[in-house]
Design a protein around this motif. Sequence first.
Motif, PDB file in Angstrom:
ATOM      1  N   HIS A 245      34.373   6.196  33.638  1.00  0.00           N
ATOM      2  CA  HIS A 245      34.005   4.797  33.380  1.00  0.00           C
ATOM      3  C   HIS A 245      34.894   3.814  34.147  1.00  0.00           C
ATOM      4  N   GLU A 246      36.196   3.976  34.039  1.00  0.00           N
ATOM      5  CA  GLU A 246      37.104   3.016  34.660  1.00  0.00           C
ATOM      6  C   GLU A 246      36.997   3.032  36.183  1.00  0.00           C
TER       7      GLU A 246
ATOM      8  N   ALA B  55      33.773   1.220  37.118  1.00  0.00           N
ATOM      9  CA  ALA B  55      33.920  -0.224  36.932  1.00  0.00           C
ATOM     10  C   ALA B  55      34.739  -0.838  38.059  1.00  0.00           C
TER      11      ALA B  55
ATOM     12  N   THR C 114      27.374   0.768  38.950  1.00  0.00           N
ATOM     13  CA  THR C 114      26.707   0.916  37.657  1.00  0.00           C
ATOM     14  C   THR C 114      26.155   2.333  37.556  1.00  0.00           C
TER      15      THR C 114
ATOM     16  N   GLY D 293      30.473   0.472  35.569  1.00  0.00           N
ATOM     17  CA  GLY D 293      31.051   1.410  34.625  1.00  0.00           C
ATOM     18  C   GLY D 293      30.068   2.541  34.389  1.00  0.00           C
TER      19      GLY D 293
END
Length: 363
Positions: free
Chosen positions: A111-112, A115, A120, A334
């Motif tokens: 996720h990080e 991001a 996306t 993310g």
Amino acid sequence: MTQRVLILGGRGRIGSSVAQDLATHTQAEITITGRSPEIQISDPRWKFLVLDLAEVDKLQSAIASADLVVHCAGPFHYRDANVLKICIEQGVNYVDVSDHRSYTSKALKYHEQAAAAGVTAIVNTGIFPGISNSMVRQGVEQFDTAEKIHLSYLVSGSGGAGVTVMRTTFLGLQHPFDAWIDGKWQTVKPYSQREAVNFLPPYGRTGVYWFDMPETFTLPHAFPSIKTVITKFGSVPDFYNHMTWITAHVFPKWLMHKRGTIEFLAHVSHFLTDVTNNFTGIGVAVRAEVTGQKNGETSIFCSDLLHQNTAMASGSGTGSIAQLLLEGKLNKPGVFPVEEALPTDLFEYIVQSRGIKIYHNWL
């Protein structure tokens, strides 16, 4: 400039359904991949690329030339998150049809990085998980405080899908799994605790069983007030349910953990459904019940969906997310499951654009 979509596993029933949805609703140039040469392409806008996911250099090159990658190469029980990792490194948006918590857990760890890269990445975007998760979000938003989610899925015969989906079903019987029940994680046996659920006609009251799905753990994270998430699955005709129950509870565990056993069961089941499809059809029914507090009273909000072709419904779920990304209407850097990425107004827009009807009522 024409946008380019790379569909990994695009020759399968689900992948080709995604490609067809994108061909219908976008002007994108579509490249589908498979491990062996393609004989025939059904749409002039589609290109074909021979590609094995183990060919990392070739995979990196294919992703670098795309504006969006759609990962349909299951079963996801066996997949690492390398495709997603490469997408993040290349700055390419990502969508998948993943349907197992092991893969979803691996993907969410990026996720990080996603991001930070402005990428996306949306996972679990088919029909279940996928459209079903958005039905839940729609229901949760009806309440002051939502407390319980009960998801029930029903598939007729093969659902129009291929052997890979059959593999996924039997792989889901191998291990007990954790479910969020009464505010704590509890271990549940797969294909246990049969429950009769009232689906819309023509199915009516039909049995469903506990089944390990990624939404079992993504939904409690997305909606912290939820104390219980139940995910149950069943088949039509009903004798398939009894056969699956025997496989889950009677077959020796060591036998079910062998890949050869899974392959045998998947191919036998696919052969049988080729016969019964003629009588049952290949449709899908989804019922999402959300219980919660509204104006000081406990109520249940029910959402029901029917589709005549399970594979096409999955293609619509994934294709619609891909369309929104290509059009710039969905931008959320993310890694997210679909219920955290897709707002309800966009969900209602995409199901309407595809003629998918969802019926609501209060209990």
